[in-house]
Structures are given as structure tokens and as C-alpha cells.
Design an enzyme around this catalytic site. Sequence first.
Site, PDB file in Angstrom:
ATOM      1  N   LYS A  51      -5.244 -19.054  36.246  1.00 18.74           N
ATOM      2  CA  LYS A  51      -6.137 -18.497  35.222  1.00 18.74           C
ATOM      3  C   LYS A  51      -7.443 -18.023  35.854  1.00 18.74           C
ATOM      4  CE  LYS A  51      -4.034 -21.237  31.515  1.00 18.74           C
ATOM      5  NZ  LYS A  51      -4.100 -22.436  30.660  1.00 18.74           N
ATOM      6  N   GLN A  95      -8.029 -27.383  29.409  1.00 23.34           N
ATOM      7  CA  GLN A  95      -6.629 -27.457  29.806  1.00 23.34           C
ATOM      8  C   GLN A  95      -6.005 -28.738  29.267  1.00 23.34           C
ATOM      9  OE1 GLN A  95      -4.934 -24.994  31.329  1.00 23.34           O
ATOM     10  NE2 GLN A  95      -3.043 -26.150  31.336  1.00 23.34           N
ATOM     11  N   ASP A 118      -7.968 -20.553  23.259  1.00 27.59           N
ATOM     12  CA  ASP A 118      -6.557 -20.932  23.183  1.00 27.59           C
ATOM     13  C   ASP A 118      -6.005 -20.837  21.768  1.00 27.59           C
ATOM     14  OD1 ASP A 118      -5.188 -21.705  25.598  1.00 27.59           O
ATOM     15  OD2 ASP A 118      -6.702 -23.264  25.852  1.00 27.59           O
TER      16      ASP A 118
END
Length: 283
Positions: A51, A95, A118
Site C-alpha cells: 500500500k 490495518q 477502508d
Amino acid sequence: MVLNGKLVAAKVQDEVRTGVAQLRAATGVTPTLAVILLGDFPPSQVYIRNKKVACAEVGIATQDHLFPSGLSEADLLKLIQRLNDDPAIHGILLQLPLLPGMDEDRVVEAIAPKKDVDGFHPENLGRLLAGSPTVVPCTPAGVLEILDHYGIELKGQEAVVIGRSRIVGKPLAHLLLARHATVTLCHSRTQDIAFHTRRADLLAVAVGRASVVTGDMVKEGSVVIDVGINRGADGKLTGDVEFAGASARARAITPVPGGVGPMTVAMLMKNTYLAARRQLGAT
Ligand code: GUN
């Protein structure tokens, strides 16, 4: 036909790169993503590395908050609050998974919805359910992007999704429903998964276990989307679908690696860019 996620991801990232450059020229601001990683779970380290590379490629700045030996939930919530309040931060990538014992729902809810790149915050998931999504979770958004790129029709199709996670299965089912597919959502307690998969025009598998779907479970002429990423005993990556058997029957299928995986990263770039645009008033 093999659906090439790498190619579609590169196209999305090209668009984001152009958009980021224009936004910078117009506002003088570089979209910035805060990256939070707790612990030393190897797959998460790989995802974060990928990422960050992608951010650099499209011109998004990153700010690292990496805690390999952990962090208390209270300190994590304080960090999130500080990032929420910082106007120089446009997106917060937390994450998952968090550390054992942490309350994932509570922590995810602490992220300001406008910085939730997200799309995991209940407000953003709620908007998706309501039919007016703002931020769509990256992996399901990437699946739709692949299907659209290849012009795969969803209206009226029988779509079967295996896996009901917040990250993939549930949002994907809603995205397919919004495109007028007839959606069946299967999961670990489904009695006869093969009964469902054999009538699927579109089969999306997001379980996280190799060979959940074998060739005989795939309808002739269907489209198969394999969201799984599993590391075999030989160290090789495989999906949740037995590729050889399934690709002999499917009309189109995503490979692993090179299918959905690259799309997750590309859509994170897109979500971060769009979040920055909205926060900078450049809608
Ligand atoms: N863990 C597994 N997939 C994801 C993802 O798409 N985003 C985040 N934040 N964590 C994950």
C-alpha cells in the site's frame, strides 16, 4: 478468459495519479494517508508495504504509525483522535487484524467517517446499505471495477457470494444487489454450498481457505471471482478456488495472484484521493 486485476489496478492508479496532481495544483495540498499497523503479523506487513509503494507511485504522502511490539487500546484510540483532528491527514488506514483482545468495532468506530478510507465505519457501511455509498470497502469495490472493466453484465444474474465478512462478503453482496443481481450470501453454516455455486452466473469466493471451490462446483460459462489469498506449504500463493478445474468451466475467472489482490490496493488509493478531495472542498 483470465480477468487481469493487475491491468485494471494500473488503470485505476493512473487515474488517481492524474487526479492527485490536479488536486495538488489546485490546492497546494498533497493527499496524506496515516498508516497504523499493530504487531508483526507477516501478511499485514506485506499489505502495508504494498500500500505504501502504491501511495508513492500515485503521489499520496504517507505518515507511519507502526507499532511492531503493540500499543494499548487506549493509546490507539488517542492516536486515532489526534489523526481525526489533524487537517493535514485525509485518510486513516488501520490495518486489520488488531491485536488479540482489542475491540475492533470500538476502534473502527473511533475513526472519523470522512477519513475512513477502508469504508469499515458503520456510518459508511450504513450508507452502502441505504443505497447511497460514500466510501466503499476496497476489495469489493475492486471486484466491481474488474467486472465493469470487462463489461460483465450483472442485472438479473444469479450472484453467489461465499463469505460474510465486514471487509468483503457483506459489502460485496450489497454492491451486487445494487446492480440488480439476485444475490445469495453463503457462509460457514450454509448447508450445501455446492447447490448454490452450481447455479451461480457470478461466483465470488472470500473465505480465506484454499480449494473451498473445486471445478465441479462451478457452473459452465459463469464468471468466477476469487478473493482468497492463501500461502501453500510450498510458499506459493493460491486463492480459494481450484484454478485449473474452475477455469475449464468458467467463461471468465480471476487468478491468484494478479486478480483481486492488486485491486484492493488500487481502490485504497482511489478512496484516499476522493477523501482528500472532499475534505479540501474540491468535490
Ligand atoms: N485486512 C485485510 N484486508 C484489509 C483491508 O482491506 N483493509 C484493512 N485496513 N485491513 C485489512
